[in-house]
Design a protein around this motif. Structure first.
Motif, PDB file in Angstrom:
ATOM      1  N   ASN A 195       1.252 141.224 -30.991  1.00 46.26           N
ATOM      2  CA  ASN A 195       1.246 140.118 -30.089  1.00 46.26           C
ATOM      3  C   ASN A 195       2.273 139.061 -30.590  1.00 46.26           C
ATOM      4  O   ASN A 195       3.134 138.462 -29.880  1.00 46.26           O
ATOM      5  N   ALA A 196       2.049 138.609 -31.816  1.00 41.20           N
ATOM      6  CA  ALA A 196       2.790 137.511 -32.727  1.00 41.20           C
ATOM      7  C   ALA A 196       4.174 138.109 -32.494  1.00 41.20           C
ATOM      8  O   ALA A 196       5.395 137.453 -32.220  1.00 41.20           O
ATOM      9  N   ALA A 197       4.651 139.337 -32.919  1.00 39.80           N
ATOM     10  CA  ALA A 197       5.950 140.003 -32.918  1.00 39.80           C
ATOM     11  C   ALA A 197       6.479 139.971 -31.636  1.00 39.80           C
ATOM     12  O   ALA A 197       7.802 139.569 -31.725  1.00 39.80           O
ATOM     13  N   ALA A 198       5.857 140.276 -30.626  1.00 36.05           N
ATOM     14  CA  ALA A 198       6.571 140.400 -29.416  1.00 36.05           C
ATOM     15  C   ALA A 198       6.818 138.752 -28.763  1.00 36.05           C
ATOM     16  O   ALA A 198       7.732 138.591 -28.053  1.00 36.05           O
ATOM     17  N   GLU A 199       5.800 137.921 -29.059  1.00 35.71           N
ATOM     18  CA  GLU A 199       5.921 136.597 -28.630  1.00 35.71           C
ATOM     19  C   GLU A 199       7.202 136.118 -29.314  1.00 35.71           C
ATOM     20  O   GLU A 199       8.087 135.434 -28.681  1.00 35.71           O
ATOM     21  N   SER A 200       7.477 136.551 -30.419  1.00 34.04           N
ATOM     22  CA  SER A 200       8.774 135.780 -31.333  1.00 34.04           C
ATOM     23  C   SER A 200      10.024 136.518 -30.701  1.00 34.04           C
ATOM     24  O   SER A 200      10.962 135.895 -30.666  1.00 34.04           O
ATOM     25  N   TYR A 201       9.905 137.861 -30.378  1.00 32.98           N
ATOM     26  CA  TYR A 201      11.190 138.530 -29.871  1.00 32.98           C
ATOM     27  C   TYR A 201      11.462 137.648 -28.543  1.00 32.98           C
ATOM     28  O   TYR A 201      12.625 137.347 -28.215  1.00 32.98           O
TER      29      TYR A 201
ATOM     30  N   GLY B 274       9.504 138.592 -20.833  1.00 32.86           N
ATOM     31  CA  GLY B 274       8.080 138.181 -21.119  1.00 32.86           C
ATOM     32  C   GLY B 274       7.571 139.392 -22.003  1.00 32.86           C
ATOM     33  O   GLY B 274       8.508 140.351 -22.341  1.00 32.86           O
ATOM     34  N   TRP B 275       6.008 139.618 -22.228  1.00 29.48           N
ATOM     35  CA  TRP B 275       5.735 140.347 -23.002  1.00 29.48           C
ATOM     36  C   TRP B 275       4.261 140.532 -22.447  1.00 29.48           C
ATOM     37  O   TRP B 275       3.557 139.726 -21.895  1.00 29.48           O
TER      38      TRP B 275
ATOM     39  N   SER C 128      -0.049 147.629 -29.933  1.00 31.10           N
ATOM     40  CA  SER C 128       1.326 147.646 -29.820  1.00 31.10           C
ATOM     41  C   SER C 128       1.596 146.676 -28.511  1.00 31.10           C
ATOM     42  O   SER C 128       0.505 146.243 -27.930  1.00 31.10           O
ATOM     43  N   ALA C 129       2.533 146.432 -28.341  1.00 33.08           N
ATOM     44  CA  ALA C 129       2.981 145.332 -27.148  1.00 33.08           C
ATOM     45  C   ALA C 129       4.285 145.855 -26.618  1.00 33.08           C
ATOM     46  O   ALA C 129       5.036 146.716 -27.125  1.00 33.08           O
ATOM     47  N   GLU C 130       4.673 145.584 -25.248  1.00 33.43           N
ATOM     48  CA  GLU C 130       5.740 145.911 -24.722  1.00 33.43           C
ATOM     49  C   GLU C 130       6.655 144.378 -24.482  1.00 33.43           C
ATOM     50  O   GLU C 130       5.871 143.711 -23.547  1.00 33.43           O
ATOM     51  N   ILE C 131       7.795 144.469 -24.611  1.00 30.77           N
ATOM     52  CA  ILE C 131       8.673 143.310 -24.243  1.00 30.77           C
ATOM     53  C   ILE C 131       9.506 143.523 -22.954  1.00 30.77           C
ATOM     54  O   ILE C 131       9.960 144.868 -23.092  1.00 30.77           O
TER      55      ILE C 131
END
Length: 152
Positions: free
Chosen positions: A29-35, A61-62, A69-72
Motif C-alpha cells: 500500500n505504501a509503495a502504491a501510494e508513493s507511485y 489511484g490505487w 500486492s496493490a494495483e495502481i
C-alpha cells in the motif's frame, strides 16, 4: 485503463518471519501510494500534459488487492491516448451529417463532413520517470518495514 500490478516479490516471506504476513499489504500500500503521488506530482509540475478539467488526474489511484500486492491505475477512457499519443486519423460525424466545430472567436461554428486529425504526441505521465519512482517507492516501503520491525 492503464494499470500497474505491484508485487513485492520475496517481501511476504520476510514479513512472515516477523509473524505478521498482513504487513506485506501495508508495504504494498505504501509503495502504491508513493507511485500515485509521484504520478500526480509529475503532472502538477508541468512535466506532461496541461490539465484542462482535472478529470485525468482524478482517475489516477490505487487499490490494495489483499494478497500483499496493490494495483495502481488511471481509469479515464483516454488515459492511454495521452500516455502514448495517437496516429493521424479521420473524424466523422456520429449522426452521419456534419461535425459542428466552434470557432476560436466564440459564438460561431464551422460545419464539416469530416476532419483529418494530425494525431497527438505522447505526453507520458503514468509510466514516466520509472527509475525515480521505483527508488521513491522502495524508500517508502523500507520506511514502513522499518516501522514494523521496530514494533515487532
Amino acid at each position: 485503463m492503464l494499470t500497474i500490478g505491484l508485487d513485492l516479490g520475496d517481501t511476504p516471506s520476510v514479513l512472515a518471519a516477523l509473524r505478521n504476513p498482513a504487513n506485506a499489504q501495508l508495504i504494498a500500500n505504501a509503495a502504491a501510494e508513493s507511485y500515485t503521488d509521484d504520478t500526480l506530482d509529475w503532472v502538477a509540475e508541468g512535466k506532461s500534459f496541461t490539465s484542462r478539467t482535472g478529470q485525468l488526474e482524478q482517475s489516477v489511484g490505487w487499490r490494495p488487492l489483499g494478497d500483499g500486492s496493490a494495483e495502481i491505475y488511471a481509469n479515464a477512457e483516454y488515459a492511454l491516448y495521452v500516455e502514448e499519443g495517437t496516429r493521424p486519423h479521420v473524424i466523422l460525424p456520429k449522426n452521419g451529417r456534419a461535425l459542428k466545430i466552434p470557432t476560436s472567436g466564440g459564438g460561431g461554428y464551422i460545419l464539416r463532413r469530416k476532419v483529418n486529425h494530425p494525431g497527438t504526441a505522447p505526453m507520458p505521465f503514468f509510466f514516466a520517470d520509472g527509475a525515480g519512482r521505483e527508488q521513491r517507492m522502495g524508500e517508502r516501503a523500507l520506511s514502513v518495514l522499518a516501522g514494523v520491525i521496530e514494533y515487532a
